[in-house]
Design an enzyme around this catalytic site. Structure first.
Site, mmCIF file in Angstrom:
data_model
loop_
_atom_site.group_PDB
_atom_site.id
_atom_site.type_symbol
_atom_site.label_atom_id
_atom_site.label_comp_id
_atom_site.label_asym_id
_atom_site.label_seq_id
_atom_site.Cartn_x
_atom_site.Cartn_y
_atom_site.Cartn_z
ATOM 1 N N ASP A 139 0.864 -1.171 0.000
ATOM 2 C CA ASP A 139 0.000 0.000 0.000
ATOM 3 C C ASP A 139 0.909 1.232 0.000
ATOM 4 O OD1 ASP A 139 -3.257 0.239 1.045
ATOM 5 O OD2 ASP A 139 -2.026 2.048 0.847
ATOM 6 N N ARG A 141 -18.489 -9.963 1.811
ATOM 7 C CA ARG A 141 -19.361 -8.975 2.451
ATOM 8 C C ARG A 141 -18.637 -8.417 3.663
ATOM 9 N NH1 ARG A 141 -23.881 -12.878 4.060
ATOM 10 N NH2 ARG A 141 -22.019 -14.189 4.039
ATOM 11 N N ASN A 184 -23.909 -8.097 -7.916
ATOM 12 C CA ASN A 184 -24.157 -7.039 -6.919
ATOM 13 C C ASN A 184 -25.411 -6.254 -7.245
ATOM 14 O OD1 ASN A 184 -22.200 -7.500 -5.076
ATOM 15 N ND2 ASN A 184 -21.248 -5.497 -5.262
ATOM 16 N N CYS A 231 -20.216 -0.666 -1.858
ATOM 17 C CA CYS A 231 -20.354 -1.474 -3.076
ATOM 18 C C CYS A 231 -21.663 -1.285 -3.823
ATOM 19 C CB CYS A 231 -20.148 -2.939 -2.719
ATOM 20 S SG CYS A 231 -18.476 -3.216 -2.155
#
Ligand code: UDX
Length: 435
Positions: free
Chosen positions: A30, A154, A211, A263
């Site tokens: 990252d 999730r 989704n 999302c």
């Protein structure tokens, strides 16, 4: 096998830690140095059940390391997962700049065959785009393949969802890349997880289509709930009977204030946009987006109608995160109702409690009073609103709540309580899709 995962958010960190749990050597990258130094110490910078123990176990076993150095990680890895954000732009399309930046880095540092895997939810055609960017930035003539392996995690159950997925989708054009991914996911093969092997574009669409369908299902039950209120019918009875039909299934039929999170709102808008870009109108998806937007307004209308107005009144909000078992308040219906409507627009005073999300909430809703538990939150309140169905809220002492409150209004937006019992406790009780 050596892999690297670029991006250590919900998707990247869980993916890296779970592959390490499978015995794979994982490097997580990252560019946020603070986040990397926390992760090196085994601290997960967000609330996700089981993530911290998983991380610490694999740090101890030296199977996972964290760095900001993309070059070495790319050089030393056969499989490179792209798990950086694709946040929504103002027009609803996905911002691909982070993905494209990573693709450039991969091209620059690849010194041998690589399998480049998109784990983030990316618009259909991104695999092709990544291929072009890598080819353009290659420093030496090396082969690589781009694979789509969308995640279906999730928040709040991400570790479980990775370890026991309903299916693994692998989109690739090349047998070698498929074989390498199958080898990586072998532990899931052993528990007979279904694998869907297809091409890149199909895999990219499977994620959005899945989704968006779940979002449509939620907006559908929310519309049925609104009709139930008009007809005096209990939506939970309707949903239960619907769910017994195996073609429908019982999940994602819980009526409430609408879907939130990082999302569903993003993916439904992006899919609608992608589709319009291909001259196809996804009426159902666009309708679900509109229904979801209206559902929060309906909740506020319900609160206003019950209380006859909230200006200057104290409203206790239980639950600020977009769903239980997460600290994530992105697109949270609870936050929108509390902050944008009740506080900002309608002048109510907010007392709030959430088991995990208050630190994040405080940054965007500084004027609210943050309380130590549900009972503290209702002290002197004119009305109580349950906005997120944390387990801690499922068995509150209604008589004690009533005694602590000044008013008698109880808005149970997630249908946790039995209306009869709530009214026997002296509340003027309202819920979603029930009378
Ligand atoms: C979702 C998808 O489920 C997951 O597969 C994908 O990888 C990421 O997006 P997530 O957003 O973490 O996962 O949470 P989810 O449990 O799907 O809930 C999304 C929203 O829908 C939440 O705001 C939740 O409160 C709401 N919801 C869910 C309902 O309102 N009713 C339901 O019945 C289910």
């Amino acid at each position: 096998m050596n892999i690297c995962v670029i991006g250590t958010g919900y998707v990247g960190l869980i993916t890296g830690a779970c592959f390490a749990e499978f015995g794979v050597n994982v490097v997580c990258i990252d560019k946020d140095e603070k986040k990397i130094s926390q992760l090196k110490k085994g601290i997960v910078p967000f609330y996700e059940p089981g993530a911290e123990e998983l991380l610490q176990r694999n740090l101890k076993a030296n199977r996972i390391i964290f760095t900001t150095n993309v070059a070495d990680a790319v050089k030393n890895s056969l499989v490179i997962f792209i798990a950086v954000g694709t946040p929504p732009r103002g027009d609803g399309s996905a911002d691909m700049s982070y993905v494209e930046e990573v693709a450039k880095e991969i091209g620059k540092h690849s010194d041998g065959y690589k399998v480049v895997v998109t784990k983030s939810t990316v618009p259909v055609g991104t695999g092709e785009r990544i291929k072009q960017i890598i080819s353009k930035n290659l420093k030496s003539k090396v082969k690589f393949d781009v694979v789509s392996n969308p995640e279906f995690l999730r928040e709040g159950s991400a570790v479980e969802d990775f370890m026991r997925p309903n299916r693994v989708v692998i989109g690739a054009e090349n047998k070698q890349a498929i074989a390498i991914l199958k080898d990586l996911y072998r532990p899931l093969y052993l528990i007979e997880t279904p694998f869907v092997i297809t091409n890149v574009k199909t895999a990219e669409l499977i994620k959005y289509a899945s989704n968006a369908f779940l979002a449509v299902k939620i907006s559908y039950i929310n519309e049925i709930a609104n009709l139930c209120e008009a007809l005096g019918v209990d939506v939970q009875v309707v949903a239960k009977a619907m769910g017994l039909d195996q073609r429908i299934g019982p999940k994602f039929l819980h009526a409430g204030p609408g879907y939130g999170g990082s999302c569903f709102p993003k993916d439904t808008n992006a899919l609608a946009k992608i589709s319009r870009g291909n001259n196809i109108l996804l009426n159902l998806v666009e309708a679900a987006i509109k229904t979801n937007r209206n559902q929060k307004q309906r909740m506020v209308d319900k609160i206003m109608a019950g209380t006859k107005g909230v200006r200057g009144k104290t409203i206790a909000i239980l639950g600020l995160s977009f769903k239980p078992n997460t600290n994530d308040i992105r697109e949270s219906p609870a936050m929108e109702i509390a902050q944008d409507y009740l506080s900002f627009k309608l002048g109510a005073k907010i007392r709030a409690y959430d088991p995990e999300a208050m630190q994040d909430a405080r940054k965007v809703m500084p004027k609210a009073i943050y309380c130590k538990d549900a009972y503290d939150a209702v002290k002197g309140a004119d009305a109580l609103v349950i906005a997120t169905e944390w387990n801690q809220f499922r068995n509150l002492d209604l008589a004690r709540l009533k005694k602590l409150m000044k008013g008698k209004f109880f808005f149970d937006l997630r249908n946790i309580y039995d209306p009869k019992k709530a009214r026997e406790a002296g509340f003027e009780y309202y819920s979603t899709g029930r009378v």
